[in-house]
Design an enzyme around this catalytic site. Structure first.
Site, mmCIF file in Angstrom:
data_model
loop_
_atom_site.group_PDB
_atom_site.id
_atom_site.type_symbol
_atom_site.label_atom_id
_atom_site.label_comp_id
_atom_site.label_asym_id
_atom_site.label_seq_id
_atom_site.Cartn_x
_atom_site.Cartn_y
_atom_site.Cartn_z
ATOM 1 N N SER A 1 48.626 32.912 42.265
ATOM 2 C CA SER A 1 48.967 33.841 41.194
ATOM 3 C C SER A 1 47.819 34.835 41.080
ATOM 4 O O SER A 1 46.678 34.448 40.824
ATOM 5 C CB SER A 1 49.156 33.083 39.873
ATOM 6 N N ASP B 1 48.576 36.326 28.761
ATOM 7 C CA ASP B 1 49.164 37.664 28.802
ATOM 8 C C ASP B 1 50.361 37.811 27.875
ATOM 9 O O ASP B 1 50.626 38.901 27.364
ATOM 10 C CB ASP B 1 49.558 38.022 30.229
ATOM 11 N N ASP C 1 57.409 37.154 39.626
ATOM 12 C CA ASP C 1 58.105 36.993 38.344
ATOM 13 C C ASP C 1 59.029 38.167 38.037
ATOM 14 O O ASP C 1 60.222 37.992 37.764
ATOM 15 C CB ASP C 1 57.086 36.832 37.211
ATOM 16 N N ARG D 1 46.092 45.071 29.556
ATOM 17 C CA ARG D 1 47.321 44.748 28.829
ATOM 18 C C ARG D 1 47.609 45.636 27.613
ATOM 19 O O ARG D 1 48.760 46.043 27.410
ATOM 20 C CB ARG D 1 47.323 43.273 28.423
#
Length: 416
Positions: free
Chosen positions: A177, A125, A16, A96
């Site tokens: 992923s 996320d 990504d 995160r």
């Protein structure tokens, strides 16, 4: 879009974020892209990132070591709470808030107009990053390409990367992923999207932090973990900082097939998602801490803490780390850990984490009280009065029911 002159990008070097740099250049009137990579213990995934980021259009790359902050500020407090989300030990969610906070710090330092991330519009996320950004920079613009760009599948992303000569470590056939940090590794996508498919745990190269239970040794490994006020401080008598301790437990747990979770979880956005998580050291650490609390916490505190752990896990999973409620709950758990000091010995064997022994100077366990042999500290005759009072509401109801039936032929509504 023309007002966006400088963008700070959360950059992992994965699929990504690799294609986001040229895509931002093409779609936002060629802004300056400052890439930020967080070192949260993912190892060699950071190798070659600076060259790759600059080659694909970034003006610079920050590589920020956030491992200690993630462990000390988020992981250990969450472990002390016993927080897990539907069995998931929150590996992605733990990193995160710390990453997002540093993104804001760098964006302010660089006077950036926006922060960009590569999270999909289906995932958790995006929420975790953006809530943390809002907490520290409420007026900062956020760019989330997955919500509106034309590259709406991973296959299209790979085609875009190939067209723009962006090197990738994956292809269409190995395109799981993944998210990796010191605490865990997640696997999603491809054949895992169908829960009817067995996870390929024994396929060479699938597991990265350990082996499957079938491939684990036939002899067990024993490990003793020492805690001081809930914080793990030593393994087998050797003092360690929290990061080194987790690394060691990853080695031991991974080698014995521990900490593998195959789950269909409830995502924050409303859908169910199937994933395979590797959390070898984390699973061992959670088990040890829970065992120590069994002998050091009183019943009411332990039971109430279990209730709060569910809510705490929701807050972490949902990206609400920087909230008053999470802070207040952390203060509660800190108070409960005053006596959580001692040693826990575990046996690791083919995916199992088996308690071997637990000791603490603050143990509430009394062998004299619990023994089936003769003792001089517990009068068993006392239990008759206790049961009489404890069961008094049931006795009163039964007597009233008997009287009602004799008078009317009817019973109280059944309690069965």
């Amino acid at each position: 879009m023309s007002e966006i002159k400088k963008v700070v990008l959360a950059y992992s070097g994965g699929l990504d974020t690799s294609i986001i740099i040229p895509w931002l250049k093409e779609n936002y009137n060629n802004p300056e892209i400052i890439a930020v990579s967080a070192d949260v213990g993912q190892g060699d995934e950071l190798d070659g990132l600076e060259e790759k980021a600059i080659k694909t259009g970034a003006s610079k790359l920050y590589i920020e070591d956030l491992t200690d902050e993630m462990v000390d500020e988020v992981i250990v407090p969450s472990m002390m709470m016993g927080a897990n989300y539907e069995g998931y030990l929150l590996g992605t969610a733990f990193a995160r808030p710390i990453i997002a906070r540093r993104l804001v710090e760098i964006a302010k330092k660089e006077k950036a107009d926006a922060i960009c991330h590569g999270c999909t519009g289906k995932g958790n996320d995006q929420v975790r990053f953006e809530l943390a950004i809002h907490a520290f920079a409420p007026q900062m613009d956020i760019i989330a390409p997955w919500r509106f760009w034309e590259l709406n599948s991973r296959e299209k992303e790979i085609e875009y990367a190939e067209k723009h000569n962006i090197p990738l470590k994956i292809n269409k056939e190995t395109n799981y992923s993944k998210d990796k940090n010191l605490w865990h590794l997640s696997h999603e996508g491809l054949d895992l999207e169908d829960p009817a498919n067995e996870a390929p745990l024994n396929r060479p190269g699938f597991l990265e932090m350990g082996v499957s239970p079938e491939q684990a040794p036939d002899t067990p490994t024993y490990v003793t973990i020492h805690f001081e006020k809930g914080v793990p401080t030593a393994i087998d008598g050797q003092q360690m900082d929290s990061v080194s301790l987790i690394q060691k437990l990853n080695e031991l747990g991974g080698a014995n097939g521990c900490g593998i979770l195959d789950i269909v979880e409830n995502r924050l956005v409303g859908m169910k998602s199937r994933g395979v998580y590797e959390t070898p050291g984390g699973a061992v650490l959670y088990a040890a801490h829970q065992k120590l609390e069994e002998i050091t916490l009183d019943k009411e505190t332990a039971h109430y803490k279990q209730q709060l752990a569910l809510k705490f896990a929701d807050l972490v999973y949902n990206g609400q780390w920087y909230t008053p409620l999470r802070k207040a709950m952390s203060a509660f758990v800190d108070a409960t850990q005053e006596t959580v000091t001692g040693d826990v010995k575990l046996k690791l064997y083919k995916g199992n984490i088996i308690p071997a022994s637990v000791t603490s100077p603050y143990s509430l366990y009394s062998a004299g009280m619990a023994t089936f042999d003769e003792d001089d500290c517990y009068d068993q005759a006392d239990s008759a009065g206790f049961i009489h009072l404890f069961g008094l509401p049931l006795k009163v109801r039964a007597l009233n029911d008997q009287a009602l039936f004799e008078k009317t032929g009817e019973h109280f509504p059944s309690v069965e």
